[in-house]
Scaffold this active site. Structure first.
Site, PDB file in Angstrom:
ATOM      1  N   TYR A  22      37.674  26.960 -26.720  1.00 47.49           N
ATOM      2  CA  TYR A  22      37.850  27.436 -28.093  1.00 47.49           C
ATOM      3  C   TYR A  22      39.301  27.676 -28.510  1.00 47.49           C
ATOM      4  O   TYR A  22      39.554  27.999 -29.667  1.00 47.49           O
ATOM      5  CB  TYR A  22      37.037  28.720 -28.300  1.00 47.49           C
ATOM      6  N   HIS A  99      32.057  23.416 -36.272  1.00 46.51           N
ATOM      7  CA  HIS A  99      32.108  23.887 -34.888  1.00 46.51           C
ATOM      8  C   HIS A  99      33.462  23.537 -34.294  1.00 46.51           C
ATOM      9  O   HIS A  99      33.997  22.453 -34.552  1.00 46.51           O
ATOM     10  CB  HIS A  99      31.006  23.249 -34.044  1.00 46.51           C
TER      11      HIS A  99
END
Length: 146
Positions: A22, A99
């Site tokens: 991430y 996402h």
């Protein structure tokens, strides 16, 4: 033009949670950078994050009269939440699903999204840049369709 950014569960942990997937930027960093881009385009961007499904549903429902478009990174709710799906459909507000990671190249359970077939588009796998691509996409869509 008013756009709502919704971030779901655990996205408040960005910057510390699995940075190899991430990245190192915090959610606050991302929101600040997105707001700069939005302001340059005379867009009002409202940012909202919750770890609670019902709060996300409430936010969508309360935004019907004030929001032109939604950007949503529903996190784990992407794969589980019929109530968020139903709130988005019921609101009739166009939305982009986004996402950070490519959900289609990860675990099997992450490959199913309850949102994709109702979204005007999906951005997935471009890291933090996914947020900026989604913002550009919704602005373009709303400019053409309003």
């Amino acid at each position: 033009m008013n756009i709502l950014l919704i971030n779901g569960p655990n996205l408040n942990l960005l910057g510390t949670r699995e940075p190899e997937i991430y990245g190192n930027k915090t959610l606050n960093d991302i929101e600040k950078d997105l707001n700069k881009v939005a302001k340059e385009k005379s867009i009002n961007l409202e940012c909202f994050q919750s770890n609670h499904e019902g709060e996300i549903v409430d936010k969508i429902q309360s935004s019907v009269s004030s929001i032109s478009g939604i950007l949503i990174n529903a996190g784990a709710f992407t794969h589980t939440s019929i109530s968020i799906r139903d709130a988005l459909i019921g609101s009739k507000i166009p939305f982009v699903e986004l996402h950070i990671s490519n959900i289609f190249s990860r675990e099997e359970f992450r490959k199913e999204s309850f949102l994709t077939d109702k979204a005007i588009g999906i951005i997935s796998g471009f890291g933090i840049t996914s947020y900026f691509l989604a913002l550009e996409g919704i602005i373009e869509f709303l400019s053409i369709n309003n």
